[in-house]
Design an enzyme around this catalytic site. Structure first.
Site, PDB file in Angstrom:
ATOM      1  N   GLU A 211     -66.045 109.283  77.393  1.00 40.71           N
ATOM      2  CA  GLU A 211     -67.450 109.361  76.956  1.00 40.71           C
ATOM      3  C   GLU A 211     -67.983 110.762  77.193  1.00 40.71           C
ATOM      4  O   GLU A 211     -67.563 111.423  78.138  1.00 40.71           O
ATOM      5  CB  GLU A 211     -68.328 108.442  77.821  1.00 40.71           C
ATOM      6  CG  GLU A 211     -68.082 107.003  77.658  1.00 40.71           C
ATOM      7  CD  GLU A 211     -69.014 106.160  78.538  1.00 40.71           C
ATOM      8  OE1 GLU A 211     -69.062 104.967  78.299  1.00 40.71           O
ATOM      9  OE2 GLU A 211     -69.674 106.695  79.444  1.00 40.71           O
TER      10      GLU A 211
ATOM     11  N   CYS B  18    -101.886 147.361  70.064  1.00 42.53           N
ATOM     12  CA  CYS B  18    -103.277 147.737  69.774  1.00 42.53           C
ATOM     13  C   CYS B  18    -103.979 148.334  70.981  1.00 42.53           C
ATOM     14  O   CYS B  18    -105.154 148.664  70.914  1.00 42.53           O
ATOM     15  CB  CYS B  18    -104.049 146.531  69.246  1.00 42.53           C
ATOM     16  SG  CYS B  18    -104.396 145.307  70.511  1.00 42.53           S
TER      17      CYS B  18
ATOM     18  N   ASP C 263     -97.881 102.669  62.076  1.00 40.74           N
ATOM     19  CA  ASP C 263     -99.171 103.077  62.654  1.00 40.74           C
ATOM     20  C   ASP C 263    -100.267 102.066  62.316  1.00 40.74           C
ATOM     21  O   ASP C 263    -101.123 101.766  63.139  1.00 40.74           O
ATOM     22  CB  ASP C 263     -99.609 104.441  62.099  1.00 40.74           C
ATOM     23  CG  ASP C 263     -98.744 105.563  62.630  1.00 40.74           C
ATOM     24  OD1 ASP C 263     -97.961 105.312  63.563  1.00 40.74           O
ATOM     25  OD2 ASP C 263     -98.848 106.681  62.094  1.00 40.74           O
TER      26      ASP C 263
ATOM     27  N   GLU D 165     -96.872 102.620  57.940  1.00 36.21           N
ATOM     28  CA  GLU D 165     -97.020 101.176  58.089  1.00 36.21           C
ATOM     29  C   GLU D 165     -96.969 100.794  59.569  1.00 36.21           C
ATOM     30  O   GLU D 165     -97.726  99.944  60.047  1.00 36.21           O
ATOM     31  CB  GLU D 165     -95.917 100.449  57.293  1.00 36.21           C
ATOM     32  CG  GLU D 165     -95.902  98.929  57.412  1.00 36.21           C
ATOM     33  CD  GLU D 165     -97.200  98.248  56.990  1.00 36.21           C
ATOM     34  OE1 GLU D 165     -97.997  98.871  56.243  1.00 36.21           O
ATOM     35  OE2 GLU D 165     -97.436  97.101  57.424  1.00 36.21           O
TER      36      GLU D 165
ATOM     37  N   ASP E 136     -75.772 115.758  79.925  1.00 34.89           N
ATOM     38  CA  ASP E 136     -76.346 116.575  80.984  1.00 34.89           C
ATOM     39  C   ASP E 136     -77.822 116.247  81.133  1.00 34.89           C
ATOM     40  O   ASP E 136     -78.687 116.932  80.597  1.00 34.89           O
ATOM     41  CB  ASP E 136     -76.133 118.058  80.665  1.00 34.89           C
ATOM     42  CG  ASP E 136     -76.216 118.904  81.920  1.00 34.89           C
ATOM     43  OD1 ASP E 136     -76.288 118.328  83.024  1.00 34.89           O
ATOM     44  OD2 ASP E 136     -76.202 120.137  81.800  1.00 34.89           O
TER      45      ASP E 136
ATOM     46  N   CYS F 258    -101.831 146.193  75.565  1.00 33.41           N
ATOM     47  CA  CYS F 258    -100.985 145.736  74.464  1.00 33.41           C
ATOM     48  C   CYS F 258    -100.233 146.936  73.881  1.00 33.41           C
ATOM     49  O   CYS F 258    -100.854 147.958  73.562  1.00 33.41           O
ATOM     50  CB  CYS F 258    -101.852 145.073  73.397  1.00 33.41           C
ATOM     51  SG  CYS F 258    -100.948 144.705  71.883  1.00 33.41           S
TER      52      CYS F 258
ATOM     53  N   LYS G  76     -65.008 118.517  83.564  1.00 31.74           N
ATOM     54  CA  LYS G  76     -66.080 119.473  83.267  1.00 31.74           C
ATOM     55  C   LYS G  76     -65.602 120.551  82.302  1.00 31.74           C
ATOM     56  O   LYS G  76     -64.520 121.121  82.488  1.00 31.74           O
ATOM     57  CB  LYS G  76     -66.534 120.138  84.559  1.00 31.74           C
ATOM     58  CG  LYS G  76     -67.153 119.154  85.535  1.00 31.74           C
ATOM     59  CD  LYS G  76     -68.599 118.938  85.221  1.00 31.74           C
ATOM     60  CE  LYS G  76     -69.378 119.379  86.372  1.00 31.74           C
ATOM     61  NZ  LYS G  76     -70.692 119.455  86.529  1.00 31.74           N
TER      62      LYS G  76
ATOM     63  N   CYS H  63    -102.653 139.540  74.852  1.00 35.27           N
ATOM     64  CA  CYS H  63    -103.510 140.470  74.144  1.00 35.27           C
ATOM     65  C   CYS H  63    -104.542 139.576  73.472  1.00 35.27           C
ATOM     66  O   CYS H  63    -104.192 138.732  72.659  1.00 35.27           O
ATOM     67  CB  CYS H  63    -102.690 141.230  73.096  1.00 35.27           C
ATOM     68  SG  CYS H  63    -103.710 142.025  71.862  1.00 35.27           S
TER      69      CYS H  63
HETATM   70  S1  IVH Z   1     -70.766 106.989  84.943  1.00 33.36           S
HETATM   71  C1  IVH Z   1     -69.817 105.617  89.162  1.00 33.36           C
HETATM   72  N1  IVH Z   1     -71.045 107.934  82.529  1.00 33.36           N
HETATM   73  O1  IVH Z   1     -72.875 112.226  85.617  1.00 33.36           O
HETATM   74  C2  IVH Z   1     -69.952 106.161  87.813  1.00 33.36           C
HETATM   75  N2  IVH Z   1     -72.096 109.106  84.306  1.00 33.36           N
HETATM   76  O2  IVH Z   1     -71.510 113.433  88.005  1.00 33.36           O
HETATM   77  C3  IVH Z   1     -71.322 106.584  87.527  1.00 33.36           C
HETATM   78  N3  IVH Z   1     -73.393 111.056  83.603  1.00 33.36           N
HETATM   79  O3  IVH Z   1     -74.637 110.626  88.201  1.00 33.36           O
HETATM   80  C4  IVH Z   1     -71.518 107.490  86.417  1.00 33.36           C
HETATM   81  N4  IVH Z   1     -73.000 110.858  81.447  1.00 33.36           N
HETATM   82  O4  IVH Z   1     -75.866 111.064  85.957  1.00 33.36           O
HETATM   83  C5  IVH Z   1     -71.335 108.095  83.812  1.00 33.36           C
HETATM   84  N5  IVH Z   1     -71.250 108.643  80.318  1.00 33.36           N
HETATM   85  C6  IVH Z   1     -71.541 108.788  81.610  1.00 33.36           C
HETATM   86  C7  IVH Z   1     -72.360 109.852  82.060  1.00 33.36           C
HETATM   87  C8  IVH Z   1     -72.597 109.979  83.438  1.00 33.36           C
HETATM   88  C9  IVH Z   1     -73.620 111.563  82.379  1.00 33.36           C
HETATM   89  C10 IVH Z   1     -73.905 111.628  84.856  1.00 33.36           C
HETATM   90  C11 IVH Z   1     -74.550 110.625  85.793  1.00 33.36           C
HETATM   91  C12 IVH Z   1     -73.797 110.720  87.081  1.00 33.36           C
HETATM   92  C13 IVH Z   1     -73.177 112.069  86.987  1.00 33.36           C
HETATM   93  C14 IVH Z   1     -71.927 112.127  87.829  1.00 33.36           C
END
Ligand code: IVH
Length: 697
Positions: free
Chosen positions: A118, A411, A42, A40, A122, A408, A314, A426
């Site tokens: 949060e 073959c 589309d 729909e 990446d 290959c 990290k 191949c």
């Molecule tokens: S806040 C001043 N929240 O991590 C605060 N950054 O190493 C700005 N990133 O450049 C960042 N998830 O690209 C924030 N939930 C999140 C994030 C986040 C990924 C990245 C962002 C930032 C880098 C910092």
């Protein structure tokens, strides 16, 4: 509107249709809760295109047809910003995190901070500027102050709203990223098409956003999640409020955001993520911990590089060291010849890794990899093992340089390198290895889903000359698969195939013949660039194999190319595939055997007993998670990977972990068992909260 022709329609009805499609984009990409079928959608989009062709003057920039710029750029403009995009300081251990809390406590004096936790997605950070609610500028972070104007690429991301719910001036920041599953699918497609593969979702996102041709970027599965309002809006008092405001304006935000107070609660929350992070659809390299209150953030301020109110925690990189024992040469279904490293078995991210694709010989040269080398292994997208680095300093002199093959290994045809490709190929279409792999691919779960045809059987059926292509699968009978004892002595026999398995296989084939959809068949053909999404769109457009196969080449090319989100590269690939005599013969042979599928209309989503409910599933259950997910979605519910505040139910299996139950308790999520879910799907009232045994504290 429906019955009007494009010429008779009014400008007002055009604008209504634009608004309608924008709303449906939002429901689909931001809320994950569409209320109309893809077909729909589309249909309405086509109607919009027709109107714009008939009345070019009506066309507005925010029209969903206008996401892709028609011409490539020659370079990206620079964007100089007033408020620099800061980066975050990193911590790697609970102690370092504790030191951050100390600093915050000292900075705030008497006040007690609440922290938001949060996922640290990446991806690539982006800044989006809206002028009276319209998306006007999108930029990369660059060095923080000067970034690049990648507006035309960002416009192609369907989860990025081109117009907001209100006509406000606002600047927001967030992350562009790829889901792990999309990344893996894209890389698999690239590897079979002989193209270079990306190292990880982050590189794939960054590389795609730096493409000068937005039409190409539009084909990459990039999404955005926003986490910060930096300009124009000063309403929110806390981060949690700001996220609510972002959502209200129509931006997607991460669901897994939790507010905690107190050092212990923060430490427990961080610890709980060690396991939870795997369940997110995207890759995370850690957590971001931020002070929730904006007033407190102002008190704390920033250093030249980092805010004092936030920190990254990290996760340790999941890497491992091992030895390369040999290099195996793999011939794929399209003839691409790939080197695979054979490794001393080693644990990475919870599984034992014994092999790692090296993708192509350029990569082997780039890594300077020799047999006998010690190497570092990591998982790309947390799924595919990859050789990241060769520890050349640890060489003993005994290492052997691998030889690049010229023929290959199966073959013996000479290998070629097509212009613009990294793969060696191949090109012998009857190479036995390509044949059985193509047949196995045709039958695999994501394609025709013929249970019982795995690598071993596909290989054996081909080797013994019982089948020659995917069409001859449909000639198989119980008698050929498991000949009776009375059959002549020279009858070709398949090893270890019992009569019962043969019967099941024939049943599965019959099922595929009558039940499979056109999109599954198209996936099974393995046409370059045609993955699940493109296959479904093409199948919806043509409706049946008959229509697609009988169309003229040019019509096939232009119609496929015109489908929204599909485009000319796939148009050419589909046209070329059907024109190839071997493929035309395969299609004809399939049709002769009654394999001539159609594409059913989608069932309207947004109906069923679970509509509006977000459901998470955990622990050991009686069926695979994918099946449970399918039944939840079938019933209109939304399957989610982790428990957050907006999760309505947690379906817990027998061995449910304490952290999951705690998370559910905290989020106010109701815990039910599998039987409870079944009751809900059957449409009966909500079950009583958990019958699941809670583990002793
Ligand atoms: S806040 C001043 N929240 O991590 C605060 N950054 O190493 C700005 N990133 O450049 C960042 N998830 O690209 C924030 N939930 C999140 C994030 C986040 C990924 C990245 C962002 C930032 C880098 C910092």
């Amino acid at each position: 509107m429906n019955r009007e022709t494009a010429d008779e329609a009014s400008q007002e009805s055009y604008q209504r249709l634009v608004a309608d499609l924008i709303e449906h984009d939002r429901r689909y990409y931001v809320d994950n809760a569409p209320t109309i079928t893809d077909a729909e959608y589309d249909r309405r989009l086509r109607q919009l295109r027709d109107l714009e062709e008939a009345h070019p003057a009506w066309r507005v920039a925010e029209s969903p047809t206008q996401r892709v710029a028609p011409l490539p750029l020659s370079e990206f403009k620079k964007v100089v910003r007033d408020v620099p995009m800061l980066s975050l300081d990193n911590t790697y251990s609970p102690d370092e995190l504790g030191a951050f809390v100390d600093r915050v406590d000292r900075g705030l004096g008497d006040e007690t901070p609440a922290f938001v936790v949060e996922p640290k997605i990446d991806g690539i950070s982006v800044e989006l500027t809206y002028d009276k609610g319209r998306f006007v500028l999108g930029a990369t972070r660059g060095d923080g102050r000067i970034g690049e104007d990648i507006t035309s690429n960002l416009r192609t991301l369907r989860s990025l709203p081109l117009v907001l719910g209100e006509a406000v001036d606002v600047v927001v920041r967030g992350e562009a990223y790829m889901d792990k599953a999309d990344f893996v699918a894209m890389n698999t497609e690239r590897e079979t098409a002989g193209e270079e593969v990306w190292k990880n979702p982050r590189n794939a996102t960054g590389g795609s956003l730096k493409l000068l041709d937005a039409r190409e970027c539009a084909r990459r599965p990039i999404k955005v999640l926003l986490y910060e309002i930096v300009g124009g809006e000063r309403h929110a008092a806390t981060h949690a409020d700001a996220l609510g405001r972002l959502r209200k304006l129509g931006f997607p935000t991460a669901r897994e955001v939790e507010v905690v107070s107190g050092r212990e609660a923060l430490a427990a929350m961080v610890a709980s993520w060690a396991e939870r992070k795997r369940q997110l659809p995207y890759e995370v390299d850690g957590l971001v911990i931020k002070v929730d209150s904006f007033a407190q953030r102002r008190l704390l301020g920033a250093t030249a590089k980092f805010p004092r109110w936030a920190i990254a925690y990290k996760f340790p990189a999941e890497r491992a060291e091992t030895v390369v024992r040999g290099i195996e040469i793999n011939v794929g279904r399209t003839g691409a010849v790939t080197p695979v490293a054979i490794l001393d078995p080693v644990e990475v991210s919870g599984t034992t890794v014994k092999r790692a694709s090296l993708h192509n010989w350029d990569e082997v040269a780039r890594l300077d990899l020799k047999i006998g080398d010690r190497v570092i292994i990591e998982k790309a997208g947390e799924i595919i093992p990859q050789v990241m680095e060769v520890l050349t300093a640890q060489r003993t002199g005994q290492e052997v340089t691998p030889e690049v093959p010229t023929v290959c290994p199966v073959c013996a045809s000479a290998l070629v390198r097509r212009p613009g490709e990294v793969a060696l190929r191949c090109e012998n279409r009857s190479c036995p290895e390509q044949k059985w792999r193509a047949i196995q691919f045709f039958a695999h779960r994501g394609a025709m889903n013929i249970e019982g045809i795995g690598e071993v059987l596909a290989q054996e059926l081909c080797r013994k000359g019982i089948i020659e292509d995917a069409a001859s699968l449909f000639d198989l009978t119980v008698e050929t698969l498991a000949p009776s004892k009375k059959a002549p002595a020279d009858t070709v026999r398949i090893e270890r195939m019992a009569k019962k398995s043969a019967e099941n296989l024939v049943k599965a084939l019959d099922n595929a013949r009558t039940q499979a959809t056109l999109s599954r068949l198209l996936i099974g053909f393995g046409i370059p660039h045609v993955g699940t999404v493109a296959a479904r769109a093409i199948a919806r457009r043509f409706g049946s194999l008959t229509a697609l196969a009988d169309a003229a080449t040019d019509q096939r090319r232009t119609e496929v190319a015109a489908i929204d989100g599909v485009g000319p590269v796939i148009g050419d690939a589909v046209a070329a595939w059907f024109d190839e005599p071997d493929n035309a013969r395969l299609v004809a042979r399939l049709r002769e055997r009654g394999v001539s599928p159609v594409e059913p209309e989608d069932k309207p989503r947004g109906s069923g007993p679970l509509v509006g409910l977000r459901i998470c599933v955990t622990g050991k259950l009686s069926r695979p998670r994918s099946e449970i997910q399918a039944s939840i979605e079938e019933a209109g519910g939304q399957f989610v990977n982790s428990v957050g505040k907006s999760t309505d139910y947690l379906v817990a299996g027998a061995d449910v972990g304490k952290s999951k139950l705690d998370a559910a308790k905290k989020a106010g999520t109701q815990v039910i068992d599998e039987a409870g879910l079944a009751t809900m799907i059957a449409g009966t009232p909500t079950p009583e909260p958990s019958t699941v045994p809670t583990r002793p504290e």
